[in-house]
Write a protein that holds these residues in place. Structure first.
Motif, PDB file in Angstrom:
ATOM      1  N   GLU A  89      77.443 -34.088 110.619  1.00 27.49           N
ATOM      2  CA  GLU A  89      77.621 -32.646 110.405  1.00 27.49           C
ATOM      3  C   GLU A  89      77.555 -32.307 108.920  1.00 27.49           C
ATOM      4  O   GLU A  89      76.956 -31.293 108.522  1.00 27.49           O
ATOM      5  N   GLU A  90      78.144 -33.155 108.090  1.00 29.40           N
ATOM      6  CA  GLU A  90      78.085 -32.927 106.643  1.00 29.40           C
ATOM      7  C   GLU A  90      76.668 -33.098 106.114  1.00 29.40           C
ATOM      8  O   GLU A  90      76.243 -32.383 105.195  1.00 29.40           O
ATOM      9  N   LYS A  92      74.010 -32.312 107.755  1.00 25.50           N
ATOM     10  CA  LYS A  92      73.324 -31.065 108.111  1.00 25.50           C
ATOM     11  C   LYS A  92      73.621 -29.982 107.074  1.00 25.50           C
ATOM     12  O   LYS A  92      72.721 -29.244 106.649  1.00 25.50           O
TER      13      LYS A  92
END
Length: 238
Positions: A89-90, A92
């Motif tokens: 997620e980071e 992204k």
């Protein structure tokens, strides 16, 4: 070369003059490193030790100046750091931030350039030097070859199958000689990256492209894969 110039400048400050081969003795170098340890990190002291010893061995082998003995300055104890890695997620968020970069790089949109560079680093876990050496000939859709001579050690190359989105992105920014054509000073590459990380609220002191490499390996390990093989390491501790 820049780092070697820096360590020679620090030695000049320590001795009050330009250092010469007469300063390449175990006692002299050990005293210098001891003084440095009071103001800089153990990792910086160890880096400077390896640089000084490299110059010392070269001078000894080639009989330069008064150097006749090989160095015998032991390494200090280094604290073991826990490597910081970003999750998917980071990553992204980092790529979204990269796409927001304004301006152009060698005539290509800077947002696409950094998105492609970070995306390729995430997929391949290759070092930034190997990625910046990629040429259009290395990309035969959908495969990317990272040549042995551009990788650390220079012994073996690697072949990757890229997702279609990354292939299209690479074609949109590739130059005639390099896929990632960089038309400014090398240090600016890291300045851009830090700005991208800050915009994604991921900035920490000392981060760089190597953090993407660690993040890629961590993701592979979490999925049950072989992180050492992914990084090209023979030893998991590396």
């Amino acid at each position: 070369a820049r780092l070697y110039r820096c360590v020679l400048a620090r030695m000049a400050e320590h001795y009050g003059r330009q250092p010469d081969t007469g300063d390449l003795t175990n006692v002299s170098v050990a005293k210098y490193l001891d003084v440095r340890s009071a103001t800089v990190s153990p990792h910086t002291v160890e880096r400077e030790r390896t640089q000084i010893l490299a110059l010392w061995r070269f001078a000894c082998v080639h009989r330069i100046g008064s150097v006749v003995l090989m160095p015998d300055v032991p390494a200090g104890r280094l604290p073991q750091k826990i490597p910081r890695a970003w999750n998917a997620e980071e990553m992204k968020l980092l790529m979204i931030s990269a796409r927001m970069t304004q301006g152009t790089i060698a005539g290509k949109e800077a947002g696409n350039f950094f998105h492609a560079l970070i995306f390729t680093s995430w997929i391949t876990a290759e070092r930034i030097g190997a990625l910046m050496a990629l040429t259009p000939r290395d990309l035969v859709d959908p495969h990317l070859t990272v040549r042995a001579e551009t990788r650390k050690g220079g012994r073996s190359g690697k072949l990757f199958e890229l997702p279609d989105a990354l292939v299209a992105l690479l074609h949109s920014i590739e130059g005639s000689e390099k896929i990632f054509t960089w038309d400014r000073s090398d240090t600016l590459l890291w300045r851009y990256f830090k700005k991208i990380a800050k915009r994604a609220d991921l900035y920490e002191k000392g981060i760089g492209f190597h953090q993407i490499r660690r993040s890629s390996a961590s993701y592979i390990a979490a999925a049950g894969g072989n992180a050492s093989e992914h990084l090209g390491h023979s030893d998991p501790r590396l």
